[in-house]
Design a protein around this motif. Structure first.
Motif, PDB file in Angstrom:
ATOM      1  N   ARG A   1      -9.699   0.131 -13.738  1.00 29.48           N
ATOM      2  CA  ARG A   1     -10.200   1.221 -12.889  1.00 29.48           C
ATOM      3  C   ARG A   1     -11.024   0.661 -11.722  1.00 29.48           C
ATOM      4  NH1 ARG A   1      -9.742   6.251 -13.477  1.00 29.48           N
ATOM      5  NH2 ARG A   1      -9.047   6.098 -15.642  1.00 29.48           N
ATOM      6  N   TRP A   2     -11.825  -0.389 -12.000  1.00 32.56           N
ATOM      7  CA  TRP A   2     -12.610  -1.011 -10.928  1.00 32.56           C
ATOM      8  C   TRP A   2     -11.683  -1.590  -9.866  1.00 32.56           C
ATOM      9  CZ3 TRP A   2     -12.966  -5.637  -8.506  1.00 32.56           C
ATOM     10  CH2 TRP A   2     -14.112  -5.902  -7.744  1.00 32.56           C
ATOM     11  N   ALA A   3     -10.627  -2.262 -10.317  1.00 32.91           N
ATOM     12  CA  ALA A   3      -9.684  -2.862  -9.369  1.00 32.91           C
ATOM     13  C   ALA A   3      -8.987  -1.795  -8.543  1.00 32.91           C
ATOM     14  CB  ALA A   3      -8.660  -3.709 -10.119  1.00 32.91           C
ATOM     15  N   LEU A   4      -8.681  -0.637  -9.163  1.00 33.05           N
ATOM     16  CA  LEU A   4      -8.048   0.458  -8.420  1.00 33.05           C
ATOM     17  C   LEU A   4      -9.014   1.018  -7.374  1.00 33.05           C
ATOM     18  CD1 LEU A   4      -5.833   2.541  -7.889  1.00 33.05           C
ATOM     19  CD2 LEU A   4      -6.714   3.878  -9.827  1.00 33.05           C
ATOM     20  N   GLU A   5     -10.289   1.179  -7.762  1.00 29.13           N
ATOM     21  CA  GLU A   5     -11.290   1.712  -6.824  1.00 29.13           C
ATOM     22  C   GLU A   5     -11.471   0.805  -5.612  1.00 29.13           C
ATOM     23  OE1 GLU A   5     -14.690   2.142  -9.287  1.00 29.13           O
ATOM     24  OE2 GLU A   5     -13.973   3.982 -10.268  1.00 29.13           O
ATOM     25  N   HIS A   6     -11.251  -0.500  -5.790  1.00 28.24           N
ATOM     26  CA  HIS A   6     -11.431  -1.449  -4.695  1.00 28.24           C
ATOM     27  C   HIS A   6     -10.105  -1.885  -4.061  1.00 28.24           C
ATOM     28  CE1 HIS A   6     -15.270  -1.692  -6.847  1.00 28.24           C
ATOM     29  NE2 HIS A   6     -15.789  -2.146  -5.729  1.00 28.24           N
ATOM     30  N   ALA A   7      -9.006  -1.307  -4.519  1.00 27.87           N
ATOM     31  CA  ALA A   7      -7.686  -1.703  -4.008  1.00 27.87           C
ATOM     32  C   ALA A   7      -7.409  -1.068  -2.651  1.00 27.87           C
ATOM     33  CB  ALA A   7      -6.601  -1.305  -5.003  1.00 27.87           C
ATOM     34  N   ILE A   8      -6.485  -1.672  -1.942  1.00 22.18           N
ATOM     35  CA  ILE A   8      -5.970  -1.084  -0.705  1.00 22.18           C
ATOM     36  C   ILE A   8      -4.727  -0.290  -1.093  1.00 22.18           C
ATOM     37  CG2 ILE A   8      -5.041  -1.570   1.586  1.00 22.18           C
ATOM     38  CD1 ILE A   8      -6.533  -4.292   1.415  1.00 22.18           C
ATOM     39  N   VAL A   9      -4.891   1.024  -1.139  1.00 25.20           N
ATOM     40  CA  VAL A   9      -3.816   1.891  -1.629  1.00 25.20           C
ATOM     41  C   VAL A   9      -3.101   2.517  -0.439  1.00 25.20           C
ATOM     42  CG1 VAL A   9      -3.239   3.895  -3.041  1.00 25.20           C
ATOM     43  CG2 VAL A   9      -5.112   2.374  -3.734  1.00 25.20           C
ATOM     44  N   LYS A  10      -1.796   2.307  -0.409  1.00 22.22           N
ATOM     45  CA  LYS A  10      -0.982   2.868   0.664  1.00 22.22           C
ATOM     46  C   LYS A  10       0.080   3.782   0.069  1.00 22.22           C
ATOM     47  CE  LYS A  10      -1.478  -1.103   3.792  1.00 22.22           C
ATOM     48  NZ  LYS A  10      -0.731  -2.128   4.585  1.00 22.22           N
ATOM     49  N   HIS A  11       0.547   4.705   0.915  1.00 23.90           N
ATOM     50  CA  HIS A  11       1.636   5.598   0.517  1.00 23.90           C
ATOM     51  C   HIS A  11       2.860   5.287   1.374  1.00 23.90           C
ATOM     52  CE1 HIS A  11      -1.288   7.654  -1.836  1.00 23.90           C
ATOM     53  NE2 HIS A  11      -1.961   8.116  -0.784  1.00 23.90           N
ATOM     54  N   PRO A  12       4.042   5.489   0.808  1.00 28.02           N
ATOM     55  CA  PRO A  12       5.257   5.203   1.599  1.00 28.02           C
ATOM     56  C   PRO A  12       5.245   5.983   2.905  1.00 28.02           C
ATOM     57  CG  PRO A  12       5.803   5.677  -0.698  1.00 28.02           C
ATOM     58  CD  PRO A  12       4.359   6.014  -0.524  1.00 28.02           C
ATOM     59  N   GLU A  13       5.567   5.292   3.991  1.00 30.42           N
ATOM     60  CA  GLU A  13       5.614   5.973   5.287  1.00 30.42           C
ATOM     61  C   GLU A  13       6.813   6.900   5.332  1.00 30.42           C
ATOM     62  OE1 GLU A  13       3.710   2.252   7.835  1.00 30.42           O
ATOM     63  OE2 GLU A  13       5.682   3.062   8.319  1.00 30.42           O
ATOM     64  N   GLU A  14       6.620   8.015   6.016  1.00 30.47           N
ATOM     65  CA  GLU A  14       7.746   8.930   6.167  1.00 30.47           C
ATOM     66  C   GLU A  14       8.810   8.274   7.032  1.00 30.47           C
ATOM     67  OE1 GLU A  14       6.657  12.709   7.518  1.00 30.47           O
ATOM     68  OE2 GLU A  14       5.181  13.084   5.947  1.00 30.47           O
ATOM     69  N   ALA A  15      10.053   8.597   6.730  1.00 27.48           N
ATOM     70  CA  ALA A  15      11.171   7.987   7.452  1.00 27.48           C
ATOM     71  C   ALA A  15      11.055   8.303   8.943  1.00 27.48           C
ATOM     72  CB  ALA A  15      12.489   8.508   6.909  1.00 27.48           C
TER      73      ALA A  15
END
Length: 447
Positions: A418-432
């Motif tokens: 959970r700590w690693a997720l809180e500090h992660a760089i989270v991206k979402h797939p770009e729309e086409a």
């Protein structure tokens, strides 16, 4: 339990343990219960598991049958006593006879879990689907609810056909004595579904509403000595009406009548939505945490002992066999459905390595970031293991069985994840991106 610890070669220790009389009795009792569950033995009031096993299976000394599993259950108690986390489950080496009413001495050689490292502790970068709650699941749950409240109402009169539901009244007798469990003044029965013997359905098919018929049919039974017999039953039956299912419409009026704790349908929908969204959020968090753990696993450095692979693989196979057995599926067929022994073995090996590597990577994060455990962290781990159970009870079960170290390991990994997720760089797939305009044909370009 008394436990002495001796250092061996680097990364190994030997535990010299002496289990008390009560501890020996407790693990034997637990092994008895586990044996009964695995063999389908039903408990009987006033009788011990050993007495039931002797009566139904002819086992004279159940202690000797479960001795190996009982001794195995003592090992975690010794590990927990010294707060040792093994790389893989060690085996006990008995030093005295294992008997009820006596202390038991044994040694355990333990390979300690190494402090593995990662190539980097920088925040990981993951790409995950954005969270979206689908309101359609609320509609689906309300629809399922309406089906649970399905009732039967009168349908147009007609002769009873296979698959028809009908309201019947009947009296059943065996050798002149009424069978109260079968007799009824009014019960809905669906013909041809196998709820009653074939002779019964043969008699009821074709009957008209209001018609009464007397007939005899045969059915399976058990005599006083638990032997299977064939019962001959005399029956007088009246078909009162043909029926059809009536699925209610869940609206404000239905809510007021059946669920007065809710103000209206909107309040019910809101409550269902909150519960489903909370569950959905937990699943989404697990999905994101898995993505982070997978990325951390790519940074794992070190060599994992073969024994750790074998122990993890055996545990996976054991759990999988239990799940398949509960589903009534055959192990060999399952293996063939998953590509045969060679492909399935390869898939199992990859899964084993992935689980080990991710676990050790999370251990490294917990240690490197100097994280600490709280009671809330341990309770959270217990909740994940069994969301339906009381976390305090789960924790008590772990600690009483000597598996407190395993629970703490799970809680540490979960907190690190959970700590690693809180500090992660989270991206979402770009729309086409929008389609680029087509290049003009050569003839058009020349014009």
């Amino acid at each position: 339990m008394k436990v002495n610890q001796k250092k061996l070669e680097p990364g190994k220790v030997r535990l010299e343990a002496v289990a008390t009389v009560d501890e020996v009795s407790n693990v034997l009792q637990a092994a008895h219960v586990a044996f009964a569950q695995s063999m389908g033995l039903q408990p009987q009031q006033g009788k011990t598991v050993a007495e039931v096993a002797e009566e139904h299976m002819g086992i004279k000394n159940l202690d000797s049958i479960v001795e190996a599993s009982a001794i195995e259950a003592l090992v975690p108690l010794a590990l927990d006593k010294k707060n040792i986390v093994p790389l893989f489950p060690p085996k006990a080496e008995p030093k005295s006879p294992f008997k009820r009413g006596r202390q038991f001495s044994f040694d355990v050689e333990v390979t300690l879990k190494p402090a593995y490292e990662l190539s980097s502790y920088d925040p990981v970068e993951v790409t995950v689907q954005p969270y979206r709650f689908n309101e359609a699941v609320v509609d689906a749950q309300i629809e399922e609810m309406s089906k649970r409240y399905t009732s039967f109402v009168a349908d147009d009169p007609r002769p009873v056909e296979k698959g028809d539901s009908c309201l019947i009244a009947m009296k059943c007798f065996e050798k002149g004595e009424e069978l109260k469990g079968l007799s009824t003044e009014g019960r809905t029965y669906t013909a041809g579904k196998g709820y009653m013997p074939e002779g019964f359905d043969e008699a009821i098919l074709g009957m008209q509403p209001g018609e009464t018929k007397q007939f005899t049919f045969e059915g399976p039974g058990i005599d006083d000595d638990f032997n299977e017999i064939t019962q001959v039953i005399d029956c007088t039956l009246t078909v009162k009406e043909i029926q059809k299912e009536a699925v209610p419409t869940i609206d404000d009026e239905w809510i007021a009548k059946n669920m007065p704790m809710y103000k209206d349908l909107a309040a019910l929908r809101a409550d269902i939505g909150r519960n489903l969204e909370r569950q959905d959020r937990e699943q989404y968090d697990t999905y994101c945490m898995q993505a982070v753990a997978s990325e951390l696993g790519r940074r794992f450095q070190g060599k994992i002992a073969d024994e750790a692979y074998e122990a993890m693989r055996d545990n996976l196979v054991q759990n999988l066999r239990v799940n398949l057995q509960q589903q009534g599926k055959d192990w060999e067929e399952f293996v063939q459905e998953n590509g045969g022994e060679q492909q399935f073995g390869m898939m199992l090996m990859l899964q084993t390595r992935e689980m080990l590597v991710q676990g050790f990577a999370l251990d490294a994060v917990f240690r490197h970031e100097k994280l600490t455990l709280t009671d809330d962290d341990i309770n959270a781990a217990c909740h994940v293991m069994n969301p339906q159970a009381n976390p305090k009870q789960i924790r008590q079960q772990f600690e009483q069985s000597g598996r407190g170290f395993a629970l703490r390991e799970s809680a540490e990994r979960m907190k690190a994840n959970r700590w690693a997720l809180e500090h992660a760089i989270v991206k979402h797939p770009e729309e086409a991106p929008a389609a680029a305009p087509e290049a003009p044909a050569a003839e058009e370009a020349a014009e």
